[in-house]
Design an enzyme around this catalytic site. Structure first.
Site, short mmCIF file in Angstrom:
data_model
loop_
_atom_site.label_atom_id
_atom_site.label_comp_id
_atom_site.label_asym_id
_atom_site.label_seq_id
_atom_site.Cartn_x
_atom_site.Cartn_y
_atom_site.Cartn_z
N ASP A 79 -7.18 -5.46 -5.98
CA ASP A 79 -6.73 -6.30 -4.86
C ASP A 79 -7.84 -7.29 -4.50
O ASP A 79 -8.44 -7.20 -3.43
CB ASP A 79 -6.37 -5.43 -3.65
CG ASP A 79 -5.78 -6.25 -2.51
OD1 ASP A 79 -5.27 -7.36 -2.78
OD2 ASP A 79 -5.85 -5.78 -1.35
N CYS A 125 -3.82 -13.04 -4.35
CA CYS A 125 -3.46 -13.73 -3.10
C CYS A 125 -3.81 -15.21 -3.17
O CYS A 125 -3.92 -15.88 -2.14
CB CYS A 125 -4.14 -13.06 -1.90
SG CYS A 125 -5.94 -13.10 -1.94
N ARG A 174 0.82 -1.21 0.00
CA ARG A 174 0.00 0.00 0.00
C ARG A 174 0.86 1.26 0.00
O ARG A 174 0.57 2.22 -0.71
CB ARG A 174 -0.94 -0.01 1.21
CG ARG A 174 -2.04 -1.05 1.12
CD ARG A 174 -3.08 -0.86 2.20
NE ARG A 174 -2.72 -1.45 3.47
CZ ARG A 174 -3.14 -2.63 3.92
NH1 ARG A 174 -3.92 -3.38 3.16
NH2 ARG A 174 -2.79 -3.08 5.11
N ASN A 228 -20.58 -5.51 -7.68
CA ASN A 228 -19.73 -6.55 -8.23
C ASN A 228 -18.62 -5.91 -9.05
O ASN A 228 -18.88 -5.12 -9.95
CB ASN A 228 -20.59 -7.48 -9.10
CG ASN A 228 -19.79 -8.56 -9.77
OD1 ASN A 228 -19.09 -8.32 -10.75
ND2 ASN A 228 -19.90 -9.77 -9.24
N ALA A 229 -17.38 -6.25 -8.74
CA ALA A 229 -16.25 -5.59 -9.38
C ALA A 229 -16.23 -5.82 -10.89
O ALA A 229 -15.89 -4.91 -11.65
CB ALA A 229 -14.94 -6.08 -8.76
N ASP A 250 -16.50 -2.13 -3.67
CA ASP A 250 -16.40 -3.41 -2.99
C ASP A 250 -17.80 -4.03 -2.91
O ASP A 250 -18.81 -3.31 -2.92
CB ASP A 250 -15.84 -3.25 -1.57
CG ASP A 250 -15.27 -4.55 -1.03
OD1 ASP A 250 -14.05 -4.78 -1.19
OD2 ASP A 250 -16.03 -5.34 -0.45
#
Length: 390
Positions: free
Chosen positions: A294, A334, A207, A273-274, A245
């Site tokens: 992210d 991730c 970040r 919804n992204a 988000d």
């Protein structure tokens, strides 16, 4: 002596190279009737000692090794392991808010401890470590001296171990809304209701580095959670942040943090919804100087990697289309099952389809309070690419 788990021929090779898991299909002889969490010795087909760990017949990960040495697994053993984990954080200067214990990578399979200021958020994720919670909680108090401990065992992975979901105080109750400081910025972390342990500490350094590229730019922060990337960008001089988000609760926390930092007038939040949001932004012709992706883990295991790669390509393709020429893309994964090579391949494919030239400035990972255990690739999970888009 603990009961013995006998491996099939040559199945010990991966364990010798450092991997701490024994799968059910690797075992030649598995004694019946063992209670979940029972200590066992793992030996080769010829009888050679490989390691000692705890057993769970309910899990496909049948044994999680605690040690490759023939030593007692007692209170003194766990005290040494907890002290060793904390000594590492002290050595690298990460003691205020950090991951104090990172499971297998700290040689304590199934135990995750995040420290937020004076408080701990703890997860006992496996049957073997959960069976020793009454031993471990006093040790955490002894070594880390927290003002309070909150348990966050309300995540589905415990079901795979045959464990119930639960959360609550492991010490006397306290206000679970804890204030921390990250790179000089105050954040409120909700230990009781926040995602997982309350705050994603693994992106802390990323970040800060990403914010270097924020001054004078408009920023799109997708999968923004409680605003870590976006709020760092505003502190570094971004003109505006649009945050997206799927969680209304996360965005409520983001707005609290923005108010705490005095930047609420420069950030907008959208629940959505992204994938849909990125398509709409592209279709409407909006452009940003800095776009941050992210997302949560798209792949939980190898079987879900193909779908995850499609998802990563889609969001990166859309992001590349809405970055201004000369702007910056920060894109993360991730998913431990998605390798760095695969992730970079997805980015290259997306760049080709978007007809954008991408120059990578940095390929970053996780900070030292999330160490990587050699031979255990699952512990090397975080990828963060920072790139200029022409």
């Amino acid at each position: 002596m603990p009961p013995q788990i006998v491996l099939k021929s040559r199945e010990e090779e991966r364990l010798v190279r450092g991997h701490p898991w024994v799968y059910a299909n690797e075992i030649l002889h598995d004694p019946r009737g063992l209670q979940p969490g029972t200590l066992v010795d793992v030996v080769t087909a010829s009888g050679r000692f490989v390691g000692r760990g705890y057993h769970n017949h309910r899990s496909t990960i049948r044994v999680r090794l605690l040690t490759t040495a023939d030593v007692p697994i007692d209170e003194a053993f766990f005290r040494r392991r907890v002290r060793s984990a904390w000594a590492l954080r002290e050595r690298v200067g990460l003691t205020s808010s950090c991951r104090a214990v990172f499971g297998e990578a700290d040689l304590l399979p199934g135990l995750v401890v995040d420290k937020f200021g004076d408080y701990l958020s703890v997860q006992f994720l496996t049957a073997g470590i959960d069976a020793r919670r009454e031993l471990l909680v006093p040790l955490l108090q002894e070594v880390l001296s927290p003002a309070g401990i909150y348990e966050r065992d309300d995540i589905p992975v415990r079901k795979k171990e045959g464990l119930p979901l639960r959360k609550g105080y492991l010490t006397v109750p306290f206000d679970p809304l804890v204030r921390i400081v990250e790179h000089g910025l105050p954040f409120l972390v909700d230990l009781a209701a926040g995602n997982k342990t309350g705050h994603f500490l693994d992106q802390r350094e990323n970040r800060a580095v990403a914010s270097i590229h924020a001054a004078g730019r408009t920023v799109l922060d997708v999968f923004c959670h409680t605003g870590g990337f976006g709020l760092h960008a505003l502190a570094a001089g971004a003109t505006r942040v649009d945050a997206i988000d799927a969680s209304a609760e996360a965005l409520d926390a983001l707005r609290r943090n923005a108010e705490l930092q005095g930047v609420a007038d420069r950030i907008t939040t959208t629940v959505g919804n992204a994938f849909d949001a990125l398509r709409a932004i592209d279709r409407d012709g909006h452009r940003y100087g800095l776009v941050i992706l992210d997302p949560p883990a798209f792949a939980k295991g190898r079987s879900s990697v193909p779908g995850a790669l499609r998802g990563y390509k889609e969001i990166n393709l859309r992001a590349l289309r809405i970055v201004e020429p000369g702007g910056v893309l920060v894109t993360c994964s991730c998913s431990h099952a998605v390798t760095s090579e695969s992730f970079l391949g997805v980015l290259a494919d997306a760049a080709g389809d978007a007809r954008r030239t991408v120059r990578i400035l940095e390929i970053r990972g996780q900070p030292p309070d999330h160490p990587i255990l050699v031979g255990y690739e699952e512990s090397r999970y975080l990828k963060c690419v920072i790139a200029i888009v022409e």
